[in-house]
Design a protein around this motif. Structure first.
Motif, PDB file in Angstrom:
ATOM      1  N   TYR A   1       0.818  -1.219   0.000  1.00  0.00           N
ATOM      2  CA  TYR A   1       0.000   0.000   0.000  1.00  0.00           C
ATOM      3  C   TYR A   1       0.852   1.270   0.000  1.00  0.00           C
ATOM      4  O   TYR A   1       0.338   2.353   0.259  1.00  0.00           O
ATOM      5  CB  TYR A   1      -0.962  -0.025   1.184  1.00  0.00           C
ATOM      6  N   LYS A   2       2.158   1.113  -0.250  1.00  0.00           N
ATOM      7  CA  LYS A   2       3.071   2.234  -0.415  1.00  0.00           C
ATOM      8  C   LYS A   2       3.015   3.205   0.760  1.00  0.00           C
ATOM      9  O   LYS A   2       2.925   4.420   0.591  1.00  0.00           O
ATOM     10  CB  LYS A   2       2.776   2.967  -1.728  1.00  0.00           C
ATOM     11  N   GLN A   3       3.094   2.633   1.958  1.00  0.00           N
ATOM     12  CA  GLN A   3       3.109   3.450   3.163  1.00  0.00           C
ATOM     13  C   GLN A   3       4.477   4.104   3.346  1.00  0.00           C
ATOM     14  O   GLN A   3       5.515   3.503   3.017  1.00  0.00           O
ATOM     15  CB  GLN A   3       2.755   2.601   4.384  1.00  0.00           C
ATOM     16  N   GLU A   4       4.477   5.307   3.876  1.00  0.00           N
ATOM     17  CA  GLU A   4       5.720   6.082   3.958  1.00  0.00           C
ATOM     18  C   GLU A   4       6.735   5.497   4.933  1.00  0.00           C
ATOM     19  O   GLU A   4       7.922   5.804   4.855  1.00  0.00           O
ATOM     20  CB  GLU A   4       5.394   7.528   4.321  1.00  0.00           C
ATOM     21  N   ASP A   5       6.273   4.658   5.854  1.00  0.00           N
ATOM     22  CA  ASP A   5       7.203   4.042   6.798  1.00  0.00           C
ATOM     23  C   ASP A   5       7.576   2.621   6.387  1.00  0.00           C
ATOM     24  O   ASP A   5       8.152   1.880   7.177  1.00  0.00           O
ATOM     25  CB  ASP A   5       6.607   4.042   8.202  1.00  0.00           C
ATOM     26  N   ALA A   6       7.263   2.245   5.152  1.00  0.00           N
ATOM     27  CA  ALA A   6       7.563   0.878   4.701  1.00  0.00           C
ATOM     28  C   ALA A   6       9.065   0.591   4.715  1.00  0.00           C
ATOM     29  O   ALA A   6       9.478  -0.563   4.838  1.00  0.00           O
ATOM     30  CB  ALA A   6       6.997   0.658   3.300  1.00  0.00           C
ATOM     31  N   SER A   7       9.867   1.627   4.589  1.00  0.00           N
ATOM     32  CA  SER A   7      11.319   1.441   4.553  1.00  0.00           C
ATOM     33  C   SER A   7      11.956   1.439   5.949  1.00  0.00           C
ATOM     34  O   SER A   7      13.165   1.204   6.069  1.00  0.00           O
ATOM     35  CB  SER A   7      11.972   2.543   3.709  1.00  0.00           C
ATOM     36  N   TRP A   8      11.168   1.700   6.979  1.00  0.00           N
ATOM     37  CA  TRP A   8      11.745   1.734   8.319  1.00  0.00           C
ATOM     38  C   TRP A   8      12.219   0.343   8.726  1.00  0.00           C
ATOM     39  O   TRP A   8      11.491  -0.641   8.609  1.00  0.00           O
ATOM     40  CB  TRP A   8      10.725   2.246   9.331  1.00  0.00           C
ATOM     41  N   ASP A   9      13.411   0.295   9.261  1.00  0.00           N
ATOM     42  CA  ASP A   9      13.994  -0.940   9.770  1.00  0.00           C
ATOM     43  C   ASP A   9      14.118  -0.779  11.289  1.00  0.00           C
ATOM     44  O   ASP A   9      15.039  -0.114  11.772  1.00  0.00           O
ATOM     45  CB  ASP A   9      15.361  -1.182   9.125  1.00  0.00           C
ATOM     46  N   TRP A  10      13.203  -1.390  12.033  1.00  0.00           N
ATOM     47  CA  TRP A  10      13.159  -1.151  13.472  1.00  0.00           C
ATOM     48  C   TRP A  10      14.384  -1.723  14.188  1.00  0.00           C
ATOM     49  O   TRP A  10      14.807  -1.194  15.205  1.00  0.00           O
ATOM     50  CB  TRP A  10      11.859  -1.692  14.064  1.00  0.00           C
ATOM     51  N   LYS A  11      14.940  -2.767  13.657  1.00  0.00           N
ATOM     52  CA  LYS A  11      16.174  -3.287  14.259  1.00  0.00           C
ATOM     53  C   LYS A  11      17.286  -2.258  14.110  1.00  0.00           C
ATOM     54  O   LYS A  11      18.055  -2.008  15.051  1.00  0.00           O
ATOM     55  CB  LYS A  11      16.573  -4.604  13.593  1.00  0.00           C
ATOM     56  N   ARG A  12      17.367  -1.636  12.946  1.00  0.00           N
ATOM     57  CA  ARG A  12      18.361  -0.597  12.713  1.00  0.00           C
ATOM     58  C   ARG A  12      18.082   0.636  13.563  1.00  0.00           C
ATOM     59  O   ARG A  12      19.004   1.301  14.058  1.00  0.00           O
ATOM     60  CB  ARG A  12      18.372  -0.220  11.225  1.00  0.00           C
ATOM     61  N   ILE A  13      16.794   0.958  13.747  1.00  0.00           N
ATOM     62  CA  ILE A  13      16.420   2.102  14.573  1.00  0.00           C
ATOM     63  C   ILE A  13      16.946   1.927  15.999  1.00  0.00           C
ATOM     64  O   ILE A  13      17.515   2.849  16.588  1.00  0.00           O
ATOM     65  CB  ILE A  13      14.889   2.282  14.579  1.00  0.00           C
ATOM     66  N   LEU A  14      16.781   0.731  16.549  1.00  0.00           N
ATOM     67  CA  LEU A  14      17.272   0.468  17.904  1.00  0.00           C
ATOM     68  C   LEU A  14      18.794   0.527  17.962  1.00  0.00           C
ATOM     69  O   LEU A  14      19.368   1.077  18.917  1.00  0.00           O
ATOM     70  CB  LEU A  14      16.773  -0.900  18.379  1.00  0.00           C
TER      71      LEU A  14
END
Length: 267
Positions: free
Chosen positions: A125-138
């Protein structure tokens, strides 16, 4: 007495409980006592019996099932903050109910696996947070702390149905555009795909994003700040305006994302 064991999907169980409540109010010849399993599952046991008189215990069991849980802030292990909130489950187009949920520190071994399952729908659905990598965020947050570039907290919103939202806040490096005082800054906030009207209509749960903002506000007040700020993705701007945030316009230092800020008084 006859013991009947049944397994009902969660939504059917709620509808059953509401019908049970009405039935108990008008028919006192039958006693139905609901006993959910101790674990948070969709299995339920229903015990039926036929007593001589009315059963106030059975009626109270049905009432307790439908009664919303009041919001409660509590503390877990030392240094760990948790909050009990209410979110709205959409059962049908015309039927909703409030259900309890817990905001608690993110558990990497549990929540990173669950949030990874969101990826296919977010990309579809082409959501703007689709590219977020939560493991990388932490990982990035931990490295930033080690460099003395902030202090980060990560939270998850869990209810009986599973993980509904994630949030990362920063509590040391950012300051208010209005007062210059420290604020709690929301670095990342995402809700489950099933809770987004652009993906699922109607959404499974409503109020998840608002509950996470309440948690950020609680942390800000606890730290003596009383203010929350963030940069919003374009598709979430209306949400923050509706939540009472002031729109400070595009911020070129953050790729043109609009900056929002709101003060939170004691509630």
């Amino acid at each position: 007495d006859q013991l009947l064991s049944v397994r009902l999907p969660h939504r059917m169980y709620v509808l059953f409980a509401q019908n049970l409540h009405q039935s108990l109010a008008g028919e006192v010849q039958q006693d139905l006592l609901l006993r959910p399993f101790p674990s948070m599952s969709d299995q339920r046991h229903v015990k039926t019996s036929r007593p001589k008189g009315p059963s106030s215990d059975a009626l109270e069991a049905a009432i307790q099932l439908l009664r919303p849980c009041p919001p409660v802030c509590r503390y877990g292990p030392p240094g760990e903050v948790q909050m009990r909130v209410q979110i709205v489950e959409v059962l049908t187009a015309n039927m909703k109910r409030e259900v309890p949920a817990d905001i608690l520190p993110l558990r990497p071994n549990k929540h990173l696996r669950l949030v990874a399952s969101w990826k296919p729908l977010l990309k579809k659905y082409k959501q703007e947070d689709a590219s977020w990598d939560w493991k990388r965020i932490l990982t990035d947050a931990q490295q930033a702390e080690e460099r003395g570039e902030g202090k980060f907290e990560h939270y998850a919103l869990d209810c009986e149905a599973g993980l509904q939202a994630l949030m990362t806040i920063e509590t040391k490096a950012r300051r208010s555009r209005v007062t210059g005082a420290r604020i709690v800054y929301v670095e990342y906030l995402a809700t489950a795909p099933s809770n987004r009207p652009r993906i699922q209509k109607p959404p499974r749960f409503k109020g998840c994003g608002s509950a996470m903002i309440r948690m950020a506000a609680l942390r800000s007040r606890a730290l003596g700040f009383g203010c929350v700020g963030l940069h919003s993705k374009p598709d979430a701007e209306d949400f923050y305006r509706g939540a009472g945030f002031t729109d400070f316009g595009p911020d070129e230092a953050e790729d043109g994302l609009r900056y929002f800020e709101r003060g939170f008084d004691e509630e």
